[in-house]
Design a protein around this motif. Sequence first.
Motif, PDB file in Angstrom:
ATOM      1  N   UNK A   8      49.972  47.067  33.636  1.00  0.00           N
ATOM      2  CA  UNK A   8      50.221  48.470  33.314  1.00  0.00           C
ATOM      3  C   UNK A   8      49.128  49.115  32.469  1.00  0.00           C
ATOM      4  N   UNK A   9      48.639  48.416  31.458  1.00  0.00           N
ATOM      5  CA  UNK A   9      47.622  48.999  30.586  1.00  0.00           C
ATOM      6  C   UNK A   9      46.221  48.874  31.181  1.00  0.00           C
ATOM      7  N   UNK A  10      45.904  47.677  31.689  1.00  0.00           N
ATOM      8  CA  UNK A  10      44.578  47.464  32.272  1.00  0.00           C
ATOM      9  C   UNK A  10      44.521  47.848  33.751  1.00  0.00           C
ATOM     10  N   UNK A  11      45.678  48.039  34.364  1.00  0.00           N
ATOM     11  CA  UNK A  11      45.721  48.464  35.758  1.00  0.00           C
ATOM     12  C   UNK A  11      45.256  47.416  36.748  1.00  0.00           C
ATOM     13  N   UNK A  12      45.418  46.149  36.397  1.00  0.00           N
ATOM     14  CA  UNK A  12      44.945  45.082  37.281  1.00  0.00           C
ATOM     15  C   UNK A  12      45.972  44.782  38.367  1.00  0.00           C
ATOM     16  N   UNK A  13      45.527  44.764  39.633  1.00  0.00           N
ATOM     17  CA  UNK A  13      46.443  44.489  40.742  1.00  0.00           C
ATOM     18  C   UNK A  13      45.983  43.305  41.588  1.00  0.00           C
ATOM     19  N   UNK A  14      45.088  42.492  41.045  1.00  0.00           N
ATOM     20  CA  UNK A  14      44.671  41.295  41.759  1.00  0.00           C
ATOM     21  C   UNK A  14      45.600  40.134  41.465  1.00  0.00           C
ATOM     22  N   UNK A  15      45.173  38.937  41.808  1.00  0.00           N
ATOM     23  CA  UNK A  15      45.972  37.725  41.624  1.00  0.00           C
ATOM     24  C   UNK A  15      45.845  37.230  40.183  1.00  0.00           C
ATOM     25  N   UNK A  16      46.981  36.985  39.539  1.00  0.00           N
ATOM     26  CA  UNK A  16      47.011  36.384  38.209  1.00  0.00           C
ATOM     27  C   UNK A  16      47.457  34.933  38.354  1.00  0.00           C
ATOM     28  N   UNK A  17      46.678  34.021  37.777  1.00  0.00           N
ATOM     29  CA  UNK A  17      46.972  32.593  37.886  1.00  0.00           C
ATOM     30  C   UNK A  17      47.015  31.967  36.490  1.00  0.00           C
ATOM     31  N   UNK A  18      47.875  30.995  36.304  1.00  0.00           N
ATOM     32  CA  UNK A  18      47.950  30.281  35.027  1.00  0.00           C
ATOM     33  C   UNK A  18      46.783  29.312  34.901  1.00  0.00           C
ATOM     34  N   UNK A  19      46.425  29.005  33.669  1.00  0.00           N
ATOM     35  CA  UNK A  19      45.607  27.815  33.445  1.00  0.00           C
ATOM     36  C   UNK A  19      46.502  26.618  33.785  1.00  0.00           C
ATOM     37  N   UNK A  20      45.931  25.436  33.839  1.00  0.00           N
ATOM     38  CA  UNK A  20      46.709  24.266  34.273  1.00  0.00           C
ATOM     39  C   UNK A  20      47.976  24.086  33.443  1.00  0.00           C
ATOM     40  N   UNK A  21      49.099  24.000  34.119  1.00  0.00           N
ATOM     41  CA  UNK A  21      50.378  23.846  33.423  1.00  0.00           C
ATOM     42  C   UNK A  21      50.621  22.411  32.969  1.00  0.00           C
ATOM     43  N   UNK A  22      49.634  21.542  33.231  1.00  0.00           N
ATOM     44  CA  UNK A  22      49.696  20.176  32.728  1.00  0.00           C
ATOM     45  C   UNK A  22      49.024  20.016  31.379  1.00  0.00           C
TER      46      UNK A  22
END
Length: 324
Positions: free
Chosen positions: A240-254
């Motif tokens: 909403x603030x940065x207006x980013x609509x690409x893919x958001x991915x986590x860093x490794x959840x391990x």
Amino acid sequence: MTLEEKVAQMILLNHPENSKTGIKKYRFGGYLLFADDFKGKSKKQVKKKIKAYQSTAKVKMLIAVDEEGGAITRVSKYKKLRKARFKSPLYMRTHGGIKAVKKDAKAKAKYLKGLGINTVLAPVADTPYKKGNYIYNRAYSTSAKKNSTFIKASFHTSNDGNLITSLKHFPGYGKNGNTHYDIITDKRSKQTYEKRDLKPFKAGIKAGAPMILVNHDIVSCFDKENTASLSPAVHKYMRETLGYDGVIITDSLGMEAAKKKYGNNEKIAVLAVKAGNDMLCTNYASLSVNAIIKAVKEGEISEEQINQSVLRILKMKYQYKIIK
């Protein structure tokens, strides 16, 4: 696509050779390969293995590596695969500046794509405060302004080479320690982030970065309880603030910061999706898929949210000619 197929698209599986259970059943969105996946292999063998991975996929996958340069090289560290490993971002900046950064990004895109690797978890958009900070040797500069310039140049050159890049580690490590081993709480103000640390990420977003990777720091000015990677507030800010609509991915959840904070792997997977991540970088692929499907069926996560994430992933794959 079935619900199962859609959720599987949201998984970037670490070390596929060590996680055979469920691979053929779920057909994950991508594989993240590490140094062990390349050790002792020739270029021909690497190409053959990646081609075999893709041949099993109903939807062609992201084949990703952490190939930042310098100490973080999974492929070029092996002389059988490349005469010399890619240099670090810091080296590129201090030995040639913007021209060296562009030349390096062009060479890396050509090299990785030639092996069948279509995604790199780089460039590092973090801005360390001084030499000695954990992220210092992996970043371009201690200047957010300079980092922004290098990030744009790196992205544009990689994009010309049709290589998917992932800005990391949002919202920026700064002077924080290593979340691979412990929980880190960042007490910097939002004003500090917005005036300094977010500048390179904003530059990357403006340039059209296809993917952003979120770190496991607890950034108290956004969310005092959750790691950035699992924080709805952080993801809302990105959208909403940065207006980013690409893919958001986590860093490794391990990584230990995630495991120590949340413990249960099923819980981590569900919280990651609820926070707003489109993809989960995880060793626990089948377990994660089953937990997310259960949460959807029980109404904890809406299928519409899953659809939106999968659409972003497929649009990115289409844009970079992974799928037609």
